[in-house]
Design an enzyme around this catalytic site. Structure first.
Site, PDB file in Angstrom:
ATOM      1  N   MET A 171      35.629  36.371  43.544  1.00 55.63           N
ATOM      2  CA  MET A 171      36.906  36.457  42.822  1.00 55.63           C
ATOM      3  C   MET A 171      37.248  35.185  42.049  1.00 55.63           C
ATOM      4  SD  MET A 171      39.709  35.886  45.873  1.00 55.63           S
ATOM      5  CE  MET A 171      40.863  34.868  44.949  1.00 55.63           C
TER       6      MET A 171
ATOM      7  N   HIS B 190      28.312  26.958  31.432  1.00 56.74           N
ATOM      8  CA  HIS B 190      28.916  28.143  32.051  1.00 56.74           C
ATOM      9  C   HIS B 190      27.856  28.932  32.833  1.00 56.74           C
ATOM     10  CE1 HIS B 190      30.696  32.287  31.966  1.00 56.74           C
ATOM     11  NE2 HIS B 190      31.762  31.574  32.294  1.00 56.74           N
TER      12      HIS B 190
HETATM   13  P1  NAI Z   1      37.810  41.336  40.356  1.00 52.50           P
HETATM   14  O1  NAI Z   1      39.282  41.104  40.465  1.00 52.50           O
HETATM   15  O2  NAI Z   1      37.344  42.441  39.502  1.00 52.50           O
HETATM   16  O3  NAI Z   1      37.218  41.570  41.830  1.00 52.50           O
HETATM   17  C1  NAI Z   1      37.392  40.628  42.879  1.00 52.50           C
HETATM   18  C2  NAI Z   1      36.656  41.114  44.121  1.00 52.50           C
HETATM   19  O4  NAI Z   1      37.364  42.227  44.676  1.00 52.50           O
HETATM   20  C3  NAI Z   1      35.231  41.604  43.859  1.00 52.50           C
HETATM   21  O5  NAI Z   1      34.369  41.182  44.891  1.00 52.50           O
HETATM   22  C4  NAI Z   1      35.377  43.119  43.856  1.00 52.50           C
HETATM   23  O6  NAI Z   1      34.192  43.781  44.264  1.00 52.50           O
HETATM   24  C5  NAI Z   1      36.450  43.304  44.893  1.00 52.50           C
HETATM   25  N1  NAI Z   1      37.145  44.572  44.730  1.00 52.50           N
HETATM   26  C6  NAI Z   1      37.748  45.032  43.609  1.00 52.50           C
HETATM   27  N2  NAI Z   1      38.276  46.251  43.827  1.00 52.50           N
HETATM   28  C7  NAI Z   1      38.001  46.554  45.114  1.00 52.50           C
HETATM   29  C8  NAI Z   1      38.303  47.676  45.953  1.00 52.50           C
HETATM   30  N3  NAI Z   1      38.958  48.734  45.493  1.00 52.50           N
HETATM   31  N4  NAI Z   1      37.884  47.641  47.226  1.00 52.50           N
HETATM   32  C9  NAI Z   1      37.185  46.585  47.703  1.00 52.50           C
HETATM   33  N5  NAI Z   1      36.871  45.504  46.968  1.00 52.50           N
HETATM   34  C10 NAI Z   1      37.283  45.484  45.691  1.00 52.50           C
HETATM   35  O7  NAI Z   1      37.052  39.992  39.913  1.00 52.50           O
HETATM   36  P2  NAI Z   1      37.634  38.773  39.052  1.00 52.50           P
HETATM   37  O8  NAI Z   1      38.506  37.954  39.918  1.00 52.50           O
HETATM   38  O9  NAI Z   1      38.187  39.307  37.777  1.00 52.50           O
HETATM   39  O10 NAI Z   1      36.285  37.952  38.740  1.00 52.50           O
HETATM   40  C11 NAI Z   1      35.304  38.520  37.868  1.00 52.50           C
HETATM   41  C12 NAI Z   1      34.083  37.649  37.794  1.00 52.50           C
HETATM   42  O11 NAI Z   1      34.346  36.497  37.022  1.00 52.50           O
HETATM   43  C13 NAI Z   1      33.495  37.123  39.100  1.00 52.50           C
HETATM   44  O12 NAI Z   1      32.149  37.546  39.157  1.00 52.50           O
HETATM   45  C14 NAI Z   1      33.559  35.606  38.982  1.00 52.50           C
HETATM   46  O13 NAI Z   1      32.450  34.947  39.594  1.00 52.50           O
HETATM   47  C15 NAI Z   1      33.533  35.442  37.491  1.00 52.50           C
HETATM   48  N6  NAI Z   1      34.118  34.188  37.019  1.00 52.50           N
HETATM   49  C16 NAI Z   1      33.286  33.201  36.564  1.00 52.50           C
HETATM   50  C17 NAI Z   1      33.800  32.026  36.075  1.00 52.50           C
HETATM   51  C18 NAI Z   1      32.889  30.951  35.569  1.00 52.50           C
HETATM   52  O14 NAI Z   1      33.371  30.021  34.951  1.00 52.50           O
HETATM   53  N7  NAI Z   1      31.609  31.008  35.798  1.00 52.50           N
HETATM   54  C19 NAI Z   1      35.243  31.784  36.013  1.00 52.50           C
HETATM   55  C20 NAI Z   1      36.024  32.863  36.559  1.00 52.50           C
HETATM   56  C21 NAI Z   1      35.468  34.028  37.018  1.00 52.50           C
END
Ligand code: NAI
Length: 354
Positions: A179, A120
């Site tokens: 995202m 991970h």
């Molecule tokens: P999220 O839904 O909180 O945000 C998605 C994107 O939208 C971000 O870039 C955030 O800055 C932007 N955003 C949110 N609100 C905003 C606003 N009001 N105005 C402008 N931009 C806005 O993120 P999500 O989808 O919950 O993902 C969280 C993290 O999980 C990510 O860092 C992702 O890399 C990580 N992840 C890692 C996995 C892995 O297996 N390594 C699997 C799934 C997710």
């Protein structure tokens, strides 16, 4: 409301590093993972910060990651390569691959580098931001375990397969957009379970594939924006896993089923040197202009302002790195204890009950 404690970044780093070292991780690797997780919490990405240490420590202690990985770079073309990561701890392995990709992109104008067989890797923001700080445009994607129903289906097939982008700008930190391709991350369902709160029925489905608002009944997550998120998560799986010859779709390994097994996941980095298309200063200036124009747009009813994508995370980062990071009290208690769990996470399948 969950109780939080304000923790200075250096202290949080120290606690995470100590815990992972105690679990058996080499100090240099524990240091990198700690830096990565502190970054996530500082950005307000708490689903991928210190909350993960307990799980990482159990997997490390059970041999589910290679502690002394034999990481090997195979250059396959002028701008392409594979880093064989030997199932080293995700952050260490992925950073190795990213460093090769950065060097290659600077040399040849672009780089596509796969990190093959990793564990991970946490938040993708960390990697793409690091590349953009080197004046490169960065895209990254990775696989995660199958817990999402395809659009129109009632059985899980893909993971929450995230995709992230970062671009350098003239002033301030790079613009980072990152995202998961699901409506909500699994961590948000866990949070609702712990509080016994209903969830919107647009987030997930139950064992019959029916939308559910009961977080305890969740057996599958839904792709973001229906067929669009579904299409994106397939492409992420193909580019970050199948392309590297790794298991894909429902055969991607599970995070929680057997913590003694290696994960064999894939991640891909696609880096572009803007200088090969335009000159870097004018590119960065144009990004700055776009950010400025977005900020000038009149907010809609109910909104304070327009933020550029990722801006809210950057605002958190600047504030929390200087004033301290809010960490859930129970996570801090765990980090400050001598405990390494051996039977907290294993054997629960994708839908861990904790
Ligand atoms: P999220 O839904 O909180 O945000 C998605 C994107 O939208 C971000 O870039 C955030 O800055 C932007 N955003 C949110 N609100 C905003 C606003 N009001 N105005 C402008 N931009 C806005 O993120 P999500 O989808 O919950 O993902 C969280 C993290 O999980 C990510 O860092 C992702 O890399 C990580 N992840 C890692 C996995 C892995 O297996 N390594 C699997 C799934 C997710």
């Amino acid at each position: 409301m969950e109780e939080t404690v304000n923790v200075q970044p250096a202290r949080l780093h120290e606690l995470i590093q100590e815990k992972l070292s105690r679990a058996g991780l080499r100090k240099d690797q524990a240091n990198l993972v700690a830096e990565h997780l502190v970054f996530a919490d500082a950005c307000g990405i708490h689903s991928h910060g210190a909350v993960r240490v307990d799980y990482y420590a159990e997997r490390i202690a059970k041999g589910g990651v290679t502690l002394d990985p034999d990481i090997m770079f195979e250059r396959t073309g002028a701008s392409t390569g594979i880093v064989h990561c030997d199932n080293g701890v995700g952050q260490y392995a992925a950073l190795n691959a990213l460093d090769y990709a950065i060097d290659m992109a600077k040399e040849s104008g672009a780089a596509i580098v796969g990190a093959k067989r990793i564990s991970h890797c946490g938040t993708l923001s960390y990697y793409v931001k690091r590349a953009a700080e080197e004046n490169l445009i960065a895209i990254s994607m990775c696989q995660s375990d199958p817990m999402v129903v395809p659009f129109g289906g009632s059985e899980n097939y893909f993971g929450t397969n995230p995709i992230a982008f970062a671009i350098p700008r003239e002033q301030g930190a790079p613009v980072v957009f990152d995202m998961a391709t699901t409506v909500q991350a699994w961590g948000k369902i866990l949070d609702a379970r712990s509080k016994n709160q209903q969830i919107p029925d647009s987030w997930a489905v139950d064992a019959d594939g029916e939308p559910t608002s009961n977080p305890h009944a969740v057996q599958g997550l839904l792709p973001v924006a229906g067929p669009k998120g579904f299409g994106l998560m397939m492409m992420v799986d193909v580019l970050s896993g199948m392309l590297l010859g790794l298991p894909f779709g429902k055969n991607v390994s599970s995070m929680y089923t057997d913590l003694t097994e290696k994960r064999n996941l894939g991640q891909i980095f696609i880096l572009i040197d803007p200088n090969r298309f335009t000159d870097l200063p004018s590119f960065k200036h144009s990004v700055e202009t776009m950010v400025g124009e977005l900020h000038e747009i009149a907010p809609a009813v109910g909104f304070k302002q327009v933020y550029y994508p990722g801006e809210t995370n950057q605002i958190n980062y600047e504030q929390y790195m200087s004033k301290g990071i809010p960490i859930a009290e129970k996570i801090l208690d765990y980090l400050e204890s001598d405990t390494i769990h051996f039977n907290q996470y294993g054997g629960t399948g994708s839908f861990a009950t904790i």
